[in-house]
Design an enzyme around this catalytic site. Structure first.
Site, PDB file in Angstrom:
ATOM      1  N   ASN A  58      38.026  27.417  49.068  1.00  0.00           N
ATOM      2  CA  ASN A  58      38.921  27.090  47.952  1.00  0.00           C
ATOM      3  C   ASN A  58      38.471  25.828  47.225  1.00  0.00           C
ATOM      4  OD1 ASN A  58      40.442  29.276  48.695  1.00  0.00           O
ATOM      5  ND2 ASN A  58      42.224  28.121  49.364  1.00  0.00           N
ATOM      6  N   ARG A 388      39.303  43.837  39.777  1.00  0.00           N
ATOM      7  CA  ARG A 388      38.430  43.565  40.925  1.00  0.00           C
ATOM      8  C   ARG A 388      38.434  44.818  41.788  1.00  0.00           C
ATOM      9  NH1 ARG A 388      37.658  37.986  40.796  1.00  0.00           N
ATOM     10  NH2 ARG A 388      39.431  36.736  40.086  1.00  0.00           N
ATOM     11  N   ARG A 418      36.598  36.513  37.249  1.00  0.00           N
ATOM     12  CA  ARG A 418      35.778  35.406  37.747  1.00  0.00           C
ATOM     13  C   ARG A 418      35.236  35.666  39.145  1.00  0.00           C
ATOM     14  NH1 ARG A 418      39.048  30.387  37.306  1.00  0.00           N
ATOM     15  NH2 ARG A 418      38.433  30.380  35.117  1.00  0.00           N
ATOM     16  N   HIS A 448      44.090  42.142  32.635  1.00  0.00           N
ATOM     17  CA  HIS A 448      44.467  41.792  34.004  1.00  0.00           C
ATOM     18  C   HIS A 448      45.546  42.719  34.546  1.00  0.00           C
ATOM     19  CE1 HIS A 448      46.263  38.991  37.132  1.00  0.00           C
ATOM     20  NE2 HIS A 448      44.976  38.891  37.410  1.00  0.00           N
ATOM     21  N   TYR A 482      46.179  40.697  51.100  1.00  0.00           N
ATOM     22  CA  TYR A 482      47.102  40.136  50.114  1.00  0.00           C
ATOM     23  C   TYR A 482      48.410  40.917  50.144  1.00  0.00           C
ATOM     24  CZ  TYR A 482      42.943  38.046  47.787  1.00  0.00           C
ATOM     25  OH  TYR A 482      41.803  37.357  47.489  1.00  0.00           O
ATOM     26  N   ARG A 578      53.363  30.369  45.384  1.00  0.00           N
ATOM     27  CA  ARG A 578      52.330  30.079  46.381  1.00  0.00           C
ATOM     28  C   ARG A 578      51.493  28.856  46.021  1.00  0.00           C
ATOM     29  NH1 ARG A 578      47.993  34.096  45.824  1.00  0.00           N
ATOM     30  NH2 ARG A 578      46.855  32.467  44.707  1.00  0.00           N
ATOM     31  N   HIS A 606      50.824  37.336  47.085  1.00  0.00           N
ATOM     32  CA  HIS A 606      50.266  37.698  45.778  1.00  0.00           C
ATOM     33  C   HIS A 606      51.249  38.480  44.904  1.00  0.00           C
ATOM     34  CE1 HIS A 606      47.055  39.540  43.105  1.00  0.00           C
ATOM     35  NE2 HIS A 606      46.653  38.285  43.172  1.00  0.00           N
TER      36      HIS A 606
END
Length: 696
Positions: A58, A388, A418, A448, A482, A578, A606
């Site tokens: 991270n 993704r 990303r 997205h 997630y 979160r 998530h």
């Protein structure tokens, strides 16, 4: 009683910077909460080590994106001014705070590694052997391994006029080596750089027959190179060998006028490896003159230097140890009985909406719906967004199969996800070769949203639509890690809205008028503000009003102001966030009725869930979007209602679980800090564990 229709006059000025938390510092606090999981003995030991490594990963991204972005703001200040958020902190001030906090955190991280976790793992039979602890047999094995597996792929670079300082790849492991003597050409460099190829593992397991102690024994690649570095320079003597690693700006800015987005991204991926330097990590035993030399070469300052007591690339330390008691207990995600009771998923969805809560419930029905659609002769078309997916993806396999079977397959592939750009480019290529229609969304707006639409001919010859909408990605691996919701529905209004959004993405025209969904960049931002305003007006009129929202981040200024106004009016507001939260909860006269908590546990939270009491109607919405500027204004996102009463109640109960959690929850304070929620003698409640027990 007279109803009020406007907020009270004593509302503070909501534009005051001290009402808001800096977003980069808020993200940093989230990473510190992750680090603290390494000290939580409620987690199994190897999982505690994983949290330590996740913190490293991270922080890599934090420097590559967040810190690099702050540096870019400073570089651009002369021409466009310095961007500041609602907190109005200058980037230079933020960078100074980041440097101080991260230096303290890194010192704590390596203390936890060296003084807590490694000794505890050794007691459990997992050892990471240092060079000064190798036995004679281990030394012989290491020497042989180095000669056979490492030496052939290393490329030492002596530094002299013909060999300038090499351009080193972002986050690569390297060694700076001082030398004595002359080489075969009579050169006396005095200094060399040894890059460690990424193809080499950073941890090497010693065969059991070499140790014969019943332990899982590992040696760091860096230790092996250090032990034999002189072998790379025949006739010369290496007087030292010191690890270092440089972190670079990895954000990509593309010209919106590019003619070919995929080609432009490929070039950007190459540039990312050699972006501007933002951080130098170096072994803490490295002599000061060599540290200064590296800082000068990378044009970095003292505050950008991190001297570490251990491996500089901890994120590469993940390893698979076959000791079940050191890991979380395995579980099998459940497939809901309703789905198993039908021969066809389409028939099941015809009978009513189906809600899945991952990872507690299996992601396989999503994959199976695509598989069934690919081979069903009645399926005419499939449309799907892909943000993704991963390099190996069953989703892509079934979309390919559907295209080859003559279905009209349309994939909206977001190439700019990303750090997944390369795999998405490859996925787009595969789909195109199979005959699918592939588009890259809308230039300037990342796609997205998580949508799948299947168009099928029913038994009467009519057209029937089936949709899957989710809060997470179509990625089978992250669906196990997630927490996310996914909804299967054949609701005609919802499916019609999804169809209209796909038409927006592939064609051109005015924004679609939707009946059930809100979507950005058109109606989602204003829609959320309207829902908050409705609760505000209800509270001012003396009626019950409540908001519960769960998301990854809250940074959008207008939404935060609306929540402040709602709090002032008396709306009860609970936020489960979160990561970043730029709103300050529980501040007298500002946000008395707002509570913010963060859940950090086994799974990465998530889900994006929004609950509004709405005059007793209790509206429950799921979304692909966080309440951030980028999601609400600069992306294509969807927010969809849960209409089925039982499913709605189930989500409300899930939210209440997260509000009752007293084992994995952190409460945000008015100054932006977080305090761990303690049970205070009451029965422990873990939302994730209870959901795991109920659903898996």
């Amino acid at each position: 009683m007279t109803e009020q229709t406007t907020p009270p006059d004593f509302l503070p000025d909501l534009d005051q910077p001290d009402h808001y938390v800096n977003r980069e510092l808020s993200m940093l606090r989230f990473n510190l909460r992750v680090l603290e999981q390494a000290m939580d003995e409620r987690h199994p030991l190897m999982e505690r080590l994983n949290f330590l490594l996740i913190f490293s990963s991270n922080m890599d991204e934090f420097f590559e994106i967040r810190v690099a972005g702050l540096h870019n703001q400073l570089l651009r200040r002369s021409s466009v001014g310095v961007y500041t958020g609602p907190d109005a902190m200058h980037p230079l001030e933020v960078l100074k705070i980041i440097s101080r906090v991260v230096h303290e955190a890194v010192a704590r991280q390596y203390h936890i590694l060296n003084e807590v976790l490694l000794p505890a793992l050794a007691q459990e039979g997992v050892q990471f052997l240092r060079r000064d602890h190798w036995t004679r047999e281990q030394e012989a094995w290491v020497k042989r391994y180095f000669r056979e597996q490492i030496y052939p792929v290393l490329t030492p670079i002596a530094l002299d006029p013909a060999h300038p300082f090499p351009r080193l790849v972002n986050k690569s492991l390297n060694f700076i080596v001082p030398l004595e003597g002359k080489d075969a050409f009579g050169r006396q460099s005095g200094l060399a750089i040894v890059p460690a190829p990424r193809s080499l593992p950073r941890l090497i397991r010693i065969p059991d027959d070499i140790c014969n102690d019943g332990y899982d024994n590992f040696i760091f690649l860096s230790s092996m190179i250090h032990a034999h570095v002189s072998d790379l320079f025949p006739g010369m003597k290496a007087t030292g060998c010191y690890q270092f690693r440089v972190t670079r700006n990895a954000d990509m800015e593309l010209d919106e006028d590019v003619e070919d987005l995929a080609s432009a991204l490929k070039g950007g991926l190459l540039r990312r490896r050699y972006g501007e330097e933002v951080r130098l990590e170096v072994a803490d035993n490295c002599p000061r003159h060599l540290v200064d030399y590296l800082l000068k070469k990378f044009e970095l300052d003292e505050e950008d230097l991190y001297e570490v007591n251990g491996p500089v690339n901890l994120a590469r330390m993940f390893t698979d140890v076959k000791r079940p008691r050191l890991r979380y207990p395995a579980f099998t995600p459940r497939v809901p009985a309703r789905l198993k009771s039908h021969d066809s998923l389409f028939e099941c969805i015809d009978d009513g909406d189906v809600l899945l809560h991952h990872p507690f419930e299996s992601f396989s029905p999503v994959v199976n719906l695509l598989a069934e659609a690919a081979r069903d002769p009645n399926v005419l078309a499939i449309k799907q967004t892909l943000y993704r997916t991963g390099t190996t993806s069953e989703i892509l396999d079934h979309l390919e199969a559907a295209a080859r079977n003559g279905k009209e397959v349309t994939a909206i592939v977001e190439l700019r996800a990303r750090f997944d750009e390369a795999s998405n480019i490859e996925g787009a290529r595969r789909l195109q070769e199979a005959g699918a229609i592939v588009v890259y969304g809308v230039v300037g707006y990342k796609t997205h949203s998580k949508m799948m639409l299947v168009i099928r001919r029913d038994q009467h010859g009519g057209i029937r639509r089936y949709a899957h909408l989710g809060t997470g990605n179509y990625h089978t691996k992250t669906a196990k890690l997630y927490t996310d919701y996914g909804l299967f529905t054949a609701n005609e209004a919802i499916c019609q809205d999804v169809h209209k959004i796909f038409l927006e993405l592939t064609g051109m025209g005015k924004a679609a008028r939707l009946k059930q969904l809100m979507h950005s960049p058109f109606t989602l931002h204003s829609g959320i503000l309207d829902l908050i305003h409705f609760e505000t007006q209800e509270a001012l009129a003396g009626r019950p009003a409540r908001i519960v929202a769960k998301m990854n981040s809250l940074t959008e200024p207008e939404v935060m102001k609306a929540l402040y106004r709602a709090s002032q009016a008396g709306v009860s507001i609970d936020l489960v966030i979160r990561g970043m939260c730029c709103l300050r909860p529980g501040v007298a006269g500002l946000s008395d009725n707002i509570r913010v908590r963060s859940i950090i546990g086994r799974f990465l939270e998530h889900t994006r869930v929004h609950y509004f009491y709405h005059g007793g109607e209790e509206r429950v919405l799921l979304s692909s979007a966080d309440w951030m500027e980028r999601n609400l204004i600069n992306r294509v996102e969807t927010c969809f209602p849960i209409n089925d009463k039982k499913l709605k109640q189930r989500i409300i109960e899930d939210l209440e679980l997260y509000l009752e959690d007293n084992t994995q929850a952190w409460q945000m304070q008015g100054d932006g800090s977080y305090e761990r929620v303690e049970s205070d003698g009451s029965a422990p409640v873990s939302a994730q564990q209870l959901l795991l027990e109920r659903l898996s």
